[in-house]
Scaffold this motif. Structure first.
Motif, PDB file in Angstrom:
ATOM      1  N   ASP A 191       5.721  52.420  35.758  1.00 31.80           N
ATOM      2  CA  ASP A 191       5.059  52.784  34.490  1.00 31.80           C
ATOM      3  C   ASP A 191       4.520  54.209  34.620  1.00 31.80           C
ATOM      4  OD1 ASP A 191       2.052  51.686  32.771  1.00 31.80           O
ATOM      5  OD2 ASP A 191       3.865  52.608  31.996  1.00 31.80           O
ATOM      6  N   ASN A 192       5.163  55.258  34.230  1.00 28.61           N
ATOM      7  CA  ASN A 192       6.125  55.340  33.125  1.00 28.61           C
ATOM      8  C   ASN A 192       7.050  56.507  33.517  1.00 28.61           C
ATOM      9  OD1 ASN A 192       7.116  56.589  30.706  1.00 28.61           O
ATOM     10  ND2 ASN A 192       5.176  56.372  29.672  1.00 28.61           N
ATOM     11  N   LEU A 193       8.325  56.399  33.289  1.00 28.38           N
ATOM     12  CA  LEU A 193       9.290  57.411  33.760  1.00 28.38           C
ATOM     13  C   LEU A 193       9.048  58.781  33.131  1.00 28.38           C
ATOM     14  CD1 LEU A 193      12.652  55.393  33.638  1.00 28.38           C
ATOM     15  CD2 LEU A 193      11.399  56.089  35.670  1.00 28.38           C
ATOM     16  N   SER A 194       8.557  58.823  31.917  1.00 34.82           N
ATOM     17  CA  SER A 194       8.421  60.133  31.259  1.00 34.82           C
ATOM     18  C   SER A 194       7.350  60.986  31.921  1.00 34.82           C
ATOM     19  CB  SER A 194       8.118  59.954  29.763  1.00 34.82           C
ATOM     20  OG  SER A 194       6.909  59.269  29.597  1.00 34.82           O
ATOM     21  N   ILE A 195       6.436  60.363  32.678  1.00 38.09           N
ATOM     22  CA  ILE A 195       5.421  61.142  33.399  1.00 38.09           C
ATOM     23  C   ILE A 195       6.099  61.996  34.484  1.00 38.09           C
ATOM     24  CG2 ILE A 195       3.298  61.005  34.755  1.00 38.09           C
ATOM     25  CD1 ILE A 195       3.028  60.078  31.860  1.00 38.09           C
ATOM     26  N   LEU A 196       7.242  61.533  34.972  1.00 34.67           N
ATOM     27  CA  LEU A 196       7.961  62.317  35.989  1.00 34.67           C
ATOM     28  C   LEU A 196       8.384  63.666  35.425  1.00 34.67           C
ATOM     29  CD1 LEU A 196      10.193  59.473  37.512  1.00 34.67           C
ATOM     30  CD2 LEU A 196       8.183  60.534  38.539  1.00 34.67           C
ATOM     31  N   PHE A 197       8.711  63.715  34.135  1.00 31.51           N
ATOM     32  CA  PHE A 197       9.045  65.006  33.521  1.00 31.51           C
ATOM     33  C   PHE A 197       7.834  65.922  33.569  1.00 31.51           C
ATOM     34  CE2 PHE A 197      13.014  63.487  32.494  1.00 31.51           C
ATOM     35  CZ  PHE A 197      13.030  62.450  31.579  1.00 31.51           C
ATOM     36  N   ASN A 198       6.646  65.346  33.283  1.00 29.47           N
ATOM     37  CA  ASN A 198       5.430  66.161  33.314  1.00 29.47           C
ATOM     38  C   ASN A 198       5.123  66.654  34.718  1.00 29.47           C
ATOM     39  OD1 ASN A 198       5.199  65.497  30.625  1.00 29.47           O
ATOM     40  ND2 ASN A 198       3.785  63.813  30.996  1.00 29.47           N
ATOM     41  N   LEU A 199       5.584  65.906  35.719  1.00 30.75           N
ATOM     42  CA  LEU A 199       5.318  66.295  37.105  1.00 30.75           C
ATOM     43  C   LEU A 199       6.398  67.223  37.652  1.00 30.75           C
ATOM     44  CD1 LEU A 199       4.039  62.891  38.517  1.00 30.75           C
ATOM     45  CD2 LEU A 199       2.701  64.916  38.010  1.00 30.75           C
ATOM     46  N   GLY A 200       7.306  67.642  36.806  1.00 30.40           N
ATOM     47  CA  GLY A 200       8.273  68.661  37.216  1.00 30.40           C
ATOM     48  C   GLY A 200       9.669  68.161  37.505  1.00 30.40           C
ATOM     49  N   ALA A 201       9.905  66.862  37.370  1.00 35.70           N
ATOM     50  CA  ALA A 201      11.256  66.359  37.629  1.00 35.70           C
ATOM     51  C   ALA A 201      12.160  66.699  36.447  1.00 35.70           C
ATOM     52  CB  ALA A 201      11.215  64.842  37.839  1.00 35.70           C
ATOM     53  N   SER A 202      13.414  66.983  36.757  1.00 30.70           N
ATOM     54  CA  SER A 202      14.377  67.266  35.690  1.00 30.70           C
ATOM     55  C   SER A 202      14.966  65.948  35.183  1.00 30.70           C
ATOM     56  CB  SER A 202      15.499  68.165  36.218  1.00 30.70           C
ATOM     57  OG  SER A 202      16.271  67.437  37.158  1.00 30.70           O
ATOM     58  N   LYS A 203      15.681  66.041  34.092  1.00 33.74           N
ATOM     59  CA  LYS A 203      16.280  64.823  33.521  1.00 33.74           C
ATOM     60  C   LYS A 203      17.320  64.237  34.474  1.00 33.74           C
ATOM     61  CE  LYS A 203      15.399  66.221  28.821  1.00 33.74           C
ATOM     62  NZ  LYS A 203      15.895  66.865  27.612  1.00 33.74           N
ATOM     63  N   LEU A 204      18.061  65.114  35.137  1.00 29.63           N
ATOM     64  CA  LEU A 204      19.057  64.609  36.085  1.00 29.63           C
ATOM     65  C   LEU A 204      18.376  63.932  37.270  1.00 29.63           C
ATOM     66  CD1 LEU A 204      21.841  67.354  36.163  1.00 29.63           C
ATOM     67  CD2 LEU A 204      21.932  65.091  35.163  1.00 29.63           C
ATOM     68  N   GLN A 205      17.262  64.476  37.713  1.00 24.70           N
ATOM     69  CA  GLN A 205      16.546  63.855  38.834  1.00 24.70           C
ATOM     70  C   GLN A 205      16.014  62.481  38.457  1.00 24.70           C
ATOM     71  OE1 GLN A 205      13.629  66.874  39.780  1.00 24.70           O
ATOM     72  NE2 GLN A 205      14.942  67.854  41.289  1.00 24.70           N
ATOM     73  N   VAL A 206      15.526  62.363  37.229  1.00 26.84           N
ATOM     74  CA  VAL A 206      15.025  61.056  36.778  1.00 26.84           C
ATOM     75  C   VAL A 206      16.192  60.068  36.684  1.00 26.84           C
ATOM     76  CG1 VAL A 206      13.987  59.836  34.829  1.00 26.84           C
ATOM     77  CG2 VAL A 206      13.036  62.013  35.584  1.00 26.84           C
ATOM     78  N   GLN A 207      17.333  60.559  36.214  1.00 27.22           N
ATOM     79  CA  GLN A 207      18.511  59.691  36.126  1.00 27.22           C
ATOM     80  C   GLN A 207      18.953  59.248  37.506  1.00 27.22           C
ATOM     81  OE1 GLN A 207      21.410  61.348  33.381  1.00 27.22           O
ATOM     82  NE2 GLN A 207      22.966  59.971  34.152  1.00 27.22           N
ATOM     83  N   GLN A 208      18.946  60.175  38.466  1.00 24.55           N
ATOM     84  CA  GLN A 208      19.309  59.822  39.844  1.00 24.55           C
ATOM     85  C   GLN A 208      18.306  58.840  40.425  1.00 24.55           C
ATOM     86  OE1 GLN A 208      19.639  63.520  42.002  1.00 24.55           O
ATOM     87  NE2 GLN A 208      21.250  64.292  40.661  1.00 24.55           N
ATOM     88  N   PHE A 209      17.035  59.028  40.109  1.00 25.59           N
ATOM     89  CA  PHE A 209      15.985  58.122  40.574  1.00 25.59           C
ATOM     90  C   PHE A 209      16.279  56.691  40.109  1.00 25.59           C
ATOM     91  CE2 PHE A 209      11.885  56.609  41.683  1.00 25.59           C
ATOM     92  CZ  PHE A 209      11.308  55.985  40.595  1.00 25.59           C
ATOM     93  N   CYS A 210      16.639  56.551  38.832  1.00 27.85           N
ATOM     94  CA  CYS A 210      16.924  55.215  38.293  1.00 27.85           C
ATOM     95  C   CYS A 210      18.210  54.643  38.883  1.00 27.85           C
ATOM     96  CB  CYS A 210      17.008  55.265  36.768  1.00 27.85           C
ATOM     97  SG  CYS A 210      15.437  55.667  36.010  1.00 27.85           S
TER      98      CYS A 210
END
Lengths: 262, 251
Positions: free
Chosen positions: B134-153
């Motif tokens: 809870d919650n993936l979109s916070i990762l964007f705020n912490l500097g992760a890129s969309k591809l990094q979040v996708q790789q994380f999932c």
């Protein structure tokens, strides 16, 4: 069946999916190949998921199958491998577009690769230049199948001689079957062409040409309704001579035999 | 208290599907789902849970749990593990490992390693194990890129496939803004729950709508799916669900 249209001599097949069926993409392509009798030993899939992060995964596929280090060329029945790539969205998650295009090109050039299948869902492409990348894949592909809706699809096919066909089909999809019917009234895909129906034998189709010789129904009606000038529309009741004198004629209305007492 | 909403979402079973994604539209709050699922998993005997706190710190989930009738402190350290990213950042500041590039690893890579370590140490002893993000979109705020979040999932989905009794539940807020990321994460799982706002405006009796999509069977050419829509209202100590049309305007 859709497999009759997709599993052909065209080497690079791109499937553009507008229906969000990406989760079953490998199964979809595998089923098409199985329907056409392609053996399981000729169907090779690049591993999906985290392994796509490593270039070695791609090189291993090239080395093993594109360069055919499995020794399959000794088999006289060997016609080449059918390679199923991960979806374009999964590839873009780990590799750059340039790498993907280069990899696709290497597979395309390999003589040991019979067909390459790539699945692309536009609503999953996580790249700022997704449209450009998809266009690039369409350029590389020799057959582009676009699943537009549940009932419609289109197929663009590029022949080796340079000819391009673009046809649209209606489709009936179930979990185990994918039937297609051409929208221009042609025979459904998969119907046998060796035994034409009796109706087809009695009325052979005209040879295809660039001139339109046949008449439509409207054109036949219009031709029948046309009245040509000087055309008699009804039979006269008896023989009759109709004489229209010119300006130089000395035409006398009186009967010349009137003074004869006969 | 929360049984009805979990029953409506099909999340009341002991064995959950391997990957579940919650898409939260803008201007609507689906945090109640995380609290409801957490309470249900804690009540199951010998079921392990790992809570990855990105949107709120752990104290928030404790407070929410007390309102819904369960005490997370009893289970913490036993069946409940917590990765509290926000509290770590608050306590350590810029020296926090989440804000520095430790050993050349990105934030999402560090998070995956921590999750994997927790799962490996606790999974074997449990009848089932659930990871709540809870919650993936916070990762964007912490500097992760969309591809990094996708790789994380993708890494989490691979982890769920390796282990039969493991369930990963992710939540992504503002899913209408992060549409592509949302689509790519949703395709990894068998169940997708969309928390949607009411299109016609706001209503005192209903807070929003839940659209539950479940893949029953993957065929060769098409999937067999079910779709279900319910309305919900988050009260002080419970969550009520209604069928569409059940609530009317009283004149």
């Amino acid at each position: 069946m859709l497999s009759n249209l997709v599993v052909t001599k065209q080497k690079v097949v791109l499937i553009i999916d507008e229906l969000n069926r990406e989760r079953i993409a490998p199964k979809f392509i595998g089923s098409l190949l199985h329907e056409q009798g392609q053996g399981a030993d000729t169907i090779k899939a690049l591993p999906t998921g985290v392994s796509l992060k490593h270039v070695a995964t791609f090189e291993a596929l090239i080395d093993k199958y594109a360069n055919n280090n499995t020794g399959s060329t000794t088999d006289s029945n060997f016609t080449g491998f059918n390679v199923i790539l991960p979806t374009l969205a999964d590839l873009l998650c780990y590799q750059t577009p340039a790498f993907i295009f280069g990899f696709l090109n290497r597979l395309r050039r390999s003589e040991n690769v019979r067909r390459v299948f790539l699945w692309a869902s536009p609503q999953h492409l996580q790249d700022p230049h997704a449209d450009y990348i998809l266009a690039g894949c369409e350029y590389l592909a020799e057959l582009v199948l676009r699943l537009e809706t549940d009932k419609l699809l289109s197929l663009i096919s590029r022949k080796p001689g340079g000819g391009v066909t673009n046809r649209r089909y209606s489709c009936e999809v179930s979990k185990t079957q994918f039937k297609v019917t051409p929208l221009d009234g042609g025979r459904p895909a998969g119907a046998s062409s060796k035994q034409p129906s009796p109706e087809a034998e009695q009325t052979p189709e005209p040879a295809s040409s660039t001139f339109k010789i046949e008449l439509d129904e409207d054109e036949v009606l219009a031709r029948n309704a046309l009245t040509l000038p000087y055309e008699r529309t009804s039979e006269p009741p008896e023989g009759n001579i109709i004489y229209t004198p010119d300006a130089d004629d000395d035409f006398d209305e009186e009967d010349p035999d009137e003074d004869l007492c006969i | 208290m929360a049984t009805s909403v979990l029953l409506a979402c099909g999340l009341n079973e002991q064995k959950l599907p391997g990957f579940i994604h919650i898409s939260e539209e803008s201007n609507v709050d689906g945090s109640f789902l995380i609290s409801c699922v957490l309470g249900q998993r804690l009540r199951i005997s010998n079921a392990g849970t790992l809570l990855v706190c990105l949107q709120h710190h752990y104290q928030h989930y404790f407070n929410a749990g007390m309102r819904l009738g369960y005490n997370t402190n009893i289970f913490q350290g036993k069946t409940l593990g917590v990765i509290d990213v926000l509290s770590d950042m608050a306590g350590e500041g810029l020296a926090s490992k989440w804000l520095t590039n430790t050993e050349g690893q990105t934030l999402t890579e560090q998070l995956v390693d921590d999750i994997r370590a927790q799962v490996e140490s606790n999974y074997a002893n449990r009848n089932s194990y659930t990871v709540l993000i809870d919650n993936l979109s916070i990762l964007f705020n912490l500097g992760a890129s969309k591809l990094q979040v996708q790789q994380f999932c993708q890494d989490l989905a691979a982890l769920a496939k390796e282990r039969e009794k493991l369930t990963v539940i992710t939540k992504l807020s503002n899913s209408d803004i992060y549409q592509l990321t949302d689509n790519n994460v949703a395709k990894l799982g068998q169940v997708r729950i969309q928390v949607l706002r009411l299109k016609s405006g706001v209503f005192r009796e209903v807070d929003g709508k839940l659209l539950i999509e479940r893949v029953l069977d993957e065929g060769n050419y098409a999937c067999e799916e079910t779709r279900k829509e319910v309305l919900y209202k988050v009260n002080d100590r419970n969550v009520k669900v209604f069928a569409p049309g059940e609530i009317g305007v009283k004149v």
